[in-house]
Design a protein around this motif. Structure first.
Motif, PDB file in Angstrom:
ATOM      1  N   SER A   1     -14.896  35.543  19.316  1.00  8.40           N
ATOM      2  CA  SER A   1     -15.252  34.766  18.135  1.00  8.40           C
ATOM      3  C   SER A   1     -14.751  35.466  16.878  1.00  8.40           C
ATOM      4  O   SER A   1     -14.728  36.701  16.810  1.00  8.40           O
ATOM      5  CB  SER A   1     -16.770  34.601  18.040  1.00  8.40           C
ATOM      6  OG  SER A   1     -17.243  33.789  19.076  1.00  8.40           O
TER       7      SER A   1
ATOM      8  N   THR B   1     -12.974  22.163   7.220  1.00  5.74           N
ATOM      9  CA  THR B   1     -14.331  21.660   7.217  1.00  5.74           C
ATOM     10  C   THR B   1     -14.933  21.908   5.850  1.00  5.74           C
ATOM     11  O   THR B   1     -14.396  22.663   5.043  1.00  5.74           O
ATOM     12  CB  THR B   1     -15.172  22.336   8.321  1.00  5.74           C
ATOM     13  OG1 THR B   1     -16.464  21.699   8.391  1.00  5.74           O
ATOM     14  CG2 THR B   1     -15.354  23.824   8.072  1.00  5.74           C
TER      15      THR B   1
ATOM     16  N   MET C   1     -26.229  24.817   7.710  1.00  2.08           N
ATOM     17  CA  MET C   1     -25.281  24.999   8.799  1.00  2.08           C
ATOM     18  C   MET C   1     -24.582  23.682   9.107  1.00  2.08           C
ATOM     19  O   MET C   1     -25.163  22.604   8.982  1.00  2.08           O
ATOM     20  CB  MET C   1     -26.016  25.488  10.059  1.00  2.08           C
ATOM     21  CG  MET C   1     -25.083  25.818  11.201  1.00  2.08           C
ATOM     22  SD  MET C   1     -25.945  26.373  12.684  1.00  2.08           S
ATOM     23  CE  MET C   1     -26.267  24.824  13.471  1.00  2.08           C
ATOM     24  N   LYS C   2     -23.349  23.810   9.522  1.00  2.00           N
ATOM     25  CA  LYS C   2     -22.610  22.645   9.990  1.00  2.00           C
ATOM     26  C   LYS C   2     -21.746  23.081  11.161  1.00  2.00           C
ATOM     27  O   LYS C   2     -21.065  24.103  11.077  1.00  2.00           O
ATOM     28  CB  LYS C   2     -21.734  22.079   8.876  1.00  2.00           C
ATOM     29  CG  LYS C   2     -20.918  20.865   9.304  1.00  2.00           C
ATOM     30  CD  LYS C   2     -20.093  20.337   8.163  1.00  2.00           C
ATOM     31  CE  LYS C   2     -19.255  19.139   8.596  1.00  2.00           C
ATOM     32  NZ  LYS C   2     -18.425  18.610   7.493  1.00  2.00           N
ATOM     33  N   GLN C   3     -21.810  22.304  12.254  1.00  2.00           N
ATOM     34  CA  GLN C   3     -20.996  22.645  13.418  1.00  2.00           C
ATOM     35  C   GLN C   3     -20.013  21.522  13.695  1.00  2.00           C
ATOM     36  O   GLN C   3     -20.354  20.344  13.619  1.00  2.00           O
ATOM     37  CB  GLN C   3     -21.902  22.848  14.637  1.00  2.00           C
ATOM     38  CG  GLN C   3     -21.168  23.349  15.842  1.00  2.00           C
ATOM     39  CD  GLN C   3     -21.993  24.326  16.662  1.00  2.00           C
ATOM     40  OE1 GLN C   3     -23.183  24.524  16.408  1.00  2.00           O
ATOM     41  NE2 GLN C   3     -21.372  24.925  17.650  1.00  2.00           N
ATOM     42  N   ASP C   4     -18.799  21.917  13.987  1.00  2.00           N
ATOM     43  CA  ASP C   4     -17.750  20.940  14.257  1.00  2.00           C
ATOM     44  C   ASP C   4     -16.863  21.528  15.341  1.00  2.00           C
ATOM     45  O   ASP C   4     -15.967  22.312  15.061  1.00  2.00           O
ATOM     46  CB  ASP C   4     -16.954  20.663  12.978  1.00  2.00           C
ATOM     47  CG  ASP C   4     -15.910  19.578  13.164  1.00  2.00           C
ATOM     48  OD1 ASP C   4     -15.205  19.275  12.179  1.00  2.00           O
ATOM     49  OD2 ASP C   4     -15.791  19.033  14.275  1.00  2.00           O
ATOM     50  N   GLN C   5     -17.139  21.180  16.579  1.00  2.76           N
ATOM     51  CA  GLN C   5     -16.415  21.691  17.745  1.00  2.76           C
ATOM     52  C   GLN C   5     -16.465  23.221  17.755  1.00  2.76           C
ATOM     53  O   GLN C   5     -17.538  23.795  17.859  1.00  2.76           O
ATOM     54  CB  GLN C   5     -14.987  21.135  17.765  1.00  2.76           C
ATOM     55  CG  GLN C   5     -14.960  19.620  17.873  1.00  2.76           C
ATOM     56  CD  GLN C   5     -13.569  19.046  17.931  1.00  2.76           C
ATOM     57  OE1 GLN C   5     -12.609  19.619  17.430  1.00  2.76           O
ATOM     58  NE2 GLN C   5     -13.450  17.895  18.560  1.00  2.76           N
ATOM     59  N   ARG C   6     -15.337  23.909  17.620  1.00  6.67           N
ATOM     60  CA  ARG C   6     -15.360  25.374  17.699  1.00  6.67           C
ATOM     61  C   ARG C   6     -15.748  26.030  16.378  1.00  6.67           C
ATOM     62  O   ARG C   6     -15.876  27.252  16.303  1.00  6.67           O
ATOM     63  CB  ARG C   6     -13.978  25.897  18.135  1.00  6.67           C
ATOM     64  CG  ARG C   6     -13.601  25.566  19.576  1.00  6.67           C
ATOM     65  CD  ARG C   6     -12.357  26.339  20.025  1.00  6.67           C
ATOM     66  NE  ARG C   6     -11.173  25.994  19.246  1.00  6.67           N
ATOM     67  CZ  ARG C   6     -10.454  26.870  18.554  1.00  6.67           C
ATOM     68  NH1 ARG C   6     -10.804  28.147  18.516  1.00  6.67           N
ATOM     69  NH2 ARG C   6      -9.365  26.484  17.877  1.00  6.67           N
ATOM     70  N   LEU C   7     -15.910  25.228  15.351  1.00  4.95           N
ATOM     71  CA  LEU C   7     -16.181  25.770  14.018  1.00  4.95           C
ATOM     72  C   LEU C   7     -17.661  25.660  13.675  1.00  4.95           C
ATOM     73  O   LEU C   7     -18.269  24.613  13.881  1.00  4.95           O
ATOM     74  CB  LEU C   7     -15.377  25.012  12.966  1.00  4.95           C
ATOM     75  CG  LEU C   7     -13.868  24.931  13.166  1.00  4.95           C
ATOM     76  CD1 LEU C   7     -13.243  24.093  12.051  1.00  4.95           C
ATOM     77  CD2 LEU C   7     -13.254  26.304  13.215  1.00  4.95           C
ATOM     78  N   THR C   8     -18.202  26.746  13.141  1.00  2.06           N
ATOM     79  CA  THR C   8     -19.572  26.738  12.625  1.00  2.06           C
ATOM     80  C   THR C   8     -19.536  27.307  11.222  1.00  2.06           C
ATOM     81  O   THR C   8     -19.018  28.412  11.004  1.00  2.06           O
ATOM     82  CB  THR C   8     -20.519  27.583  13.494  1.00  2.06           C
ATOM     83  OG1 THR C   8     -20.471  27.113  14.839  1.00  2.06           O
ATOM     84  CG2 THR C   8     -21.948  27.499  12.974  1.00  2.06           C
TER      85      THR C   8
ATOM     86  N   LEU D   1     -21.855  28.506   8.056  1.00  2.00           N
ATOM     87  CA  LEU D   1     -23.195  28.902   7.626  1.00  2.00           C
ATOM     88  C   LEU D   1     -23.199  29.091   6.131  1.00  2.00           C
ATOM     89  O   LEU D   1     -22.269  29.703   5.571  1.00  2.00           O
ATOM     90  CB  LEU D   1     -23.617  30.201   8.320  1.00  2.00           C
ATOM     91  CG  LEU D   1     -23.781  30.146   9.831  1.00  2.00           C
ATOM     92  CD1 LEU D   1     -24.150  31.533  10.363  1.00  2.00           C
ATOM     93  CD2 LEU D   1     -24.844  29.132  10.232  1.00  2.00           C
TER      94      LEU D   1
ATOM     95  N   ARG E   1     -17.304  30.576  11.389  1.00  2.00           N
ATOM     96  CA  ARG E   1     -17.194  31.177  12.716  1.00  2.00           C
ATOM     97  C   ARG E   1     -16.299  30.292  13.571  1.00  2.00           C
ATOM     98  O   ARG E   1     -16.514  29.080  13.650  1.00  2.00           O
ATOM     99  CB  ARG E   1     -18.571  31.333  13.364  1.00  2.00           C
ATOM    100  CG  ARG E   1     -18.524  31.915  14.762  1.00  2.00           C
ATOM    101  CD  ARG E   1     -19.954  32.104  15.298  1.00  2.00           C
ATOM    102  NE  ARG E   1     -19.958  32.684  16.634  1.00  2.00           N
ATOM    103  CZ  ARG E   1     -19.931  31.975  17.757  1.00  2.00           C
ATOM    104  NH1 ARG E   1     -19.900  30.649  17.706  1.00  2.00           N
ATOM    105  NH2 ARG E   1     -19.929  32.580  18.922  1.00  2.00           N
TER     106      ARG E   1
END
Lengths: 113, 109
Positions: free
Chosen positions: B17, B47, B55-62, B64, B75
């Motif tokens: 990561s 993003t 927090m926002k998650q979008d497939q492999r992307l997070t 914070l 991340r």
């Protein structure tokens, strides 16, 4: 295809020779802007335009001019280029009410000798 | 004043990561952004996060967001060689984007 286009993509010129970098978008966006990218400084805004005939200075406007006579075009003019304007330039556009949706052009690399 | 800071380099092994950090100063930004710039290319919006989210998650992307500390992070899970690029964070006070200096991510096998 929705896009922002810039021309030329690469330009070498000499000090004092006026040049124009064109920017065009096909998305009917109200807002357009110009940035320059320099190593270690990120991108800095030069000028922006909220709509036709409305332009305003960004953070580094010295030595540049812009015009917005049509909605789709936002040319960047260097009346008398100097070596410190050697940089990578990006044009961007977005709808006026969609701040989070900004499209960037592919960039114009300028070298002023 | 307006200032967005990032570390300049990050090197990770493929499959690990990556975490890219950013601090910003203007708390009035409605959105905070991450852009990616591949070699010789323009900026691609990766993003963004609304300022009232953590927090926002979008497939492999997070993404914070710590508003109290004005800290933003990106991340990338399972980092691939195609993720090698420069990553810019940006804040948006008013009608402009304020960019950080960019973090160059290098992914090695």
């Amino acid at each position: 295809e929705a896009q922002v286009t810039q021309n030329p993509r690469y330009l070498i010129t000499v000090t004092g020779k006026k040049l124009t970098v064109t920017c065009s978008q096909n998305m009917n966006h109200e807002y357009m802007s110009w940035y320059r990218q320099d190593p270690g400084l990120g991108l800095r805004q030069i000028y922006y335009s909220m709509n036709v005939e409305v332009t305003d200075k960004g953070d580094v406007p010295e030595g540049y001019k812009v015009s917005r006579k049509e909605k789709r075009n936002f040319p960047l003019i260097l009346e008398s280029p100097s070596p410190n304007q050697t940089s990578l330039y990006f044009c961007a556009s977005r709808p006026a009410d969609r701040e989070e949706t900004q499209y960037f052009g592919p960039g114009t690399r300028l070298l002023v000798l | 004043g307006e200032d967005v800071e990032q570390s300049l380099f990050l090197s990770v092994r493929e499959g690990d990561s990556s975490v890219i950090n950013c601090t910003y100063t203007d708390s009035s930004s409605t959105y905070l952004y991450w852009y990616k710039q591949e070699p010789g290319a323009g900026l691609q919006l990766l993003t963004y996060i609304f300022s009232n989210m953590d927090m926002k998650q979008d497939q492999r992307l997070t993404v914070l967001l710590n508003k109290k500390d004005k800290h933003l992070s990106l991340r990338i899970a399972d980092t691939q060689t195609g993720d090698s690029a420069i990553y810019f964070c940006a804040e948006s006070p008013g009608d402009k984007l304020i960019f950080g200096t960019g973090t160059r991510l290098q992914v090695f096998p």
